[in-house]
Design a protein around this motif. Structure first.
Motif, short mmCIF file in Angstrom:
data_model
loop_
_atom_site.label_atom_id
_atom_site.label_comp_id
_atom_site.label_asym_id
_atom_site.label_seq_id
_atom_site.Cartn_x
_atom_site.Cartn_y
_atom_site.Cartn_z
N ASP A 44 1.70 -1.07 -0.09
CA ASP A 44 -0.01 -0.23 0.20
C ASP A 44 0.73 1.18 -0.32
OD1 ASP A 44 -2.36 -1.99 -0.03
OD2 ASP A 44 -2.39 -1.46 1.92
N LEU A 45 2.45 1.10 0.84
CA LEU A 45 2.94 2.55 1.00
C LEU A 45 3.75 2.66 -0.45
CD1 LEU A 45 3.85 4.60 2.73
CD2 LEU A 45 5.74 3.04 3.09
N LEU A 46 4.01 1.91 -0.97
CA LEU A 46 4.39 1.67 -2.11
C LEU A 46 3.66 2.21 -3.18
CD1 LEU A 46 6.86 -1.20 -2.70
CD2 LEU A 46 7.64 0.73 -2.84
N GLN A 47 2.02 1.82 -3.56
CA GLN A 47 1.42 1.74 -4.74
C GLN A 47 1.40 4.21 -4.53
OE1 GLN A 47 -2.36 0.27 -4.11
NE2 GLN A 47 -2.85 1.52 -5.74
N GLN A 54 3.09 10.67 -9.39
CA GLN A 54 2.13 11.16 -10.11
C GLN A 54 1.46 11.88 -9.74
OE1 GLN A 54 1.88 9.55 -13.40
NE2 GLN A 54 2.95 7.47 -12.85
N LEU A 55 1.16 12.52 -8.75
CA LEU A 55 0.21 13.58 -8.62
C LEU A 55 1.43 15.29 -8.37
CD1 LEU A 55 -2.29 12.81 -5.62
CD2 LEU A 55 -2.99 13.86 -8.12
N THR A 61 3.16 19.22 -14.38
CA THR A 61 2.99 20.20 -15.23
C THR A 61 1.33 21.22 -16.03
OG1 THR A 61 2.76 17.42 -16.23
CG2 THR A 61 1.72 18.30 -17.75
N VAL A 62 0.91 20.72 -14.61
CA VAL A 62 0.07 22.06 -14.63
C VAL A 62 0.73 23.11 -14.55
CG1 VAL A 62 -1.65 23.09 -13.39
CG2 VAL A 62 -2.56 20.78 -14.17
#
Length: 132
Positions: A44-47, A54-55, A61-62
């Motif tokens: 779960d921590l890795l995810q 990604q965020l 990017t925004v």
């Protein structure tokens, strides 16, 4: 009577040994359950870390999109981004022939410098994207 006393002691020791064995088995089972839970929590921590990365990329990017929009909106302004692009072009045109060459990496240098000077994150482009 001595024999009976020893038998009772032996039975008591056997009961204690059985209880300890049961307690050991319970502890082993608890340890296995905790180990499994730890593995799930690590996954779960890795995810979560991957999603956070990604965020972070998305928010960068925004921010870059807004920055690019501002650059394009002022492209033709005197001393604006177009003038900067011209200066960068001159800097990377190694043979000063007015053309940027692919084989000596002038095109990539130009694009990288343009992004860097405008404080925009350079995309992680694969080789095939550069050719397009």
């Amino acid at each position: 009577e001595e024999r009976e006393k020893r038998r009772v002691e032996r039975d008591q020791l056997q009961v204690k040994a059985n209880r300890q064995e049961e307690a050991t088995e319970e502890l082993k089972a608890a340890l296995q359950a905790l180990t499994l839970e730890e593995q799930h929590l690590r996954q779960d921590l890795l995810q979560i870390e991957e999603e956070r990365a990604q965020l972070a990329k998305c928010s960068a990017t925004v921010g870059d999109c807004a920055r690019i929009e501002a650059i394009l909106a002022t492209w033709n302004d005197p001393g604006g981004p177009q003038a900067l692009a011209g200066e960068i072009f001159k800097d990377v045109d190694e043979d000063c022939d007015g053309n940027l060459m692919w084989n000596n990496d002038e095109i990539r240098k130009f694009v990288r410098a343009l992004f860097t000077k405008n404080k925009v994150m350079m995309p992680d482009w694969q080789e095939s994207v550069w050719y397009e």
